[in-house]
Design a protein around this motif. Structure first.
Motif, PDB file in Angstrom:
ATOM      1  N   SER A   2     -29.781  13.609  -5.793  1.00  0.00           N
ATOM      2  CA  SER A   2     -28.332  13.645  -5.875  1.00  0.00           C
ATOM      3  C   SER A   2     -27.738  13.822  -4.475  1.00  0.00           C
ATOM      4  O   SER A   2     -28.438  14.155  -3.515  1.00  0.00           O
ATOM      5  N   TRP A   3     -26.437  13.605  -4.377  1.00  0.00           N
ATOM      6  CA  TRP A   3     -25.764  13.757  -3.085  1.00  0.00           C
ATOM      7  C   TRP A   3     -25.733  15.212  -2.646  1.00  0.00           C
ATOM      8  O   TRP A   3     -25.748  15.512  -1.466  1.00  0.00           O
ATOM      9  N   ARG A   4     -25.697  16.109  -3.623  1.00  0.00           N
ATOM     10  CA  ARG A   4     -25.727  17.536  -3.290  1.00  0.00           C
ATOM     11  C   ARG A   4     -27.068  17.904  -2.656  1.00  0.00           C
ATOM     12  O   ARG A   4     -27.120  18.635  -1.674  1.00  0.00           O
ATOM     13  N   PHE A   6     -29.052  15.781  -1.109  1.00  0.00           N
ATOM     14  CA  PHE A   6     -29.077  15.118   0.196  1.00  0.00           C
ATOM     15  C   PHE A   6     -28.324  15.943   1.235  1.00  0.00           C
ATOM     16  O   PHE A   6     -28.791  16.117   2.359  1.00  0.00           O
ATOM     17  N   GLY A   7     -27.158  16.458   0.872  1.00  0.00           N
ATOM     18  CA  GLY A   7     -26.379  17.279   1.794  1.00  0.00           C
ATOM     19  C   GLY A   7     -27.094  18.567   2.166  1.00  0.00           C
ATOM     20  O   GLY A   7     -27.086  18.986   3.332  1.00  0.00           O
ATOM     21  N   PHE A  47     -34.463  10.825   1.059  1.00  0.00           N
ATOM     22  CA  PHE A  47     -33.671  10.147   0.031  1.00  0.00           C
ATOM     23  C   PHE A  47     -34.358   8.864  -0.412  1.00  0.00           C
ATOM     24  O   PHE A  47     -34.477   8.590  -1.610  1.00  0.00           O
ATOM     25  N   THR A  51     -36.019   8.672  -4.128  1.00  0.00           N
ATOM     26  CA  THR A  51     -35.299   7.783  -5.032  1.00  0.00           C
ATOM     27  C   THR A  51     -36.145   6.583  -5.431  1.00  0.00           C
ATOM     28  O   THR A  51     -36.182   6.212  -6.604  1.00  0.00           O
TER      29      THR A  51
END
Length: 110
Positions: A2-4, A6-7, A47, A51
């Motif tokens: 998720s982007w969270r 990744f951040g 990522f 993924t």
């Protein structure tokens, strides 16, 4: 991934690389943007691998192990091209700390 996640991965890698630049004598990251680029490279590699290859059926230990090897590969690659001065001991220390952080904290962020 998720982007969270990744951040968080980017922030963890950035803080470890930037912090070790001040703590270790043979590990220097000159501008802050170079540490940010190293964090972005490590998070981007993670990522892509998580993924495209790993999908969702992995153990939290696997995240830490993959993160260790990707950090090691990413920092070794950046050692050749960017303004990062690394010893091999500093490279292993940074990869180990990034892998441990990814093993402990982001396994709950799936």
């Amino acid at each position: 991934m998720s982007w969270r996640r990744f951040g968080f991965k980017f922030a963890a890698a950035f803080l470890v690389v930037f912090g070790l630049g001040y703590l270790l004598p043979n590990f220097s990251v000159l501008p802050v943007s170079t540490a940010a680029f190293a964090g972005l490279t490590i998070a981007g590699l993670s990522f892509c691998v998580e993924t495209l290859i790993l999908k969702k059926d992995v153990l939290p230990f696997t995240y830490g192990l993959i993160s260790f090897f990707l950090s090691l590969f990413g920092l070794a690659f950046l050692k050749m091209g960017a303004a990062i001065d690394l010893s091999w001991l500093g490279l292993l220390a940074a990869a180990l700390i990034i892998g441990l952080v990814d093993l402990i904290i982001p396994s709950t962020l799936n």
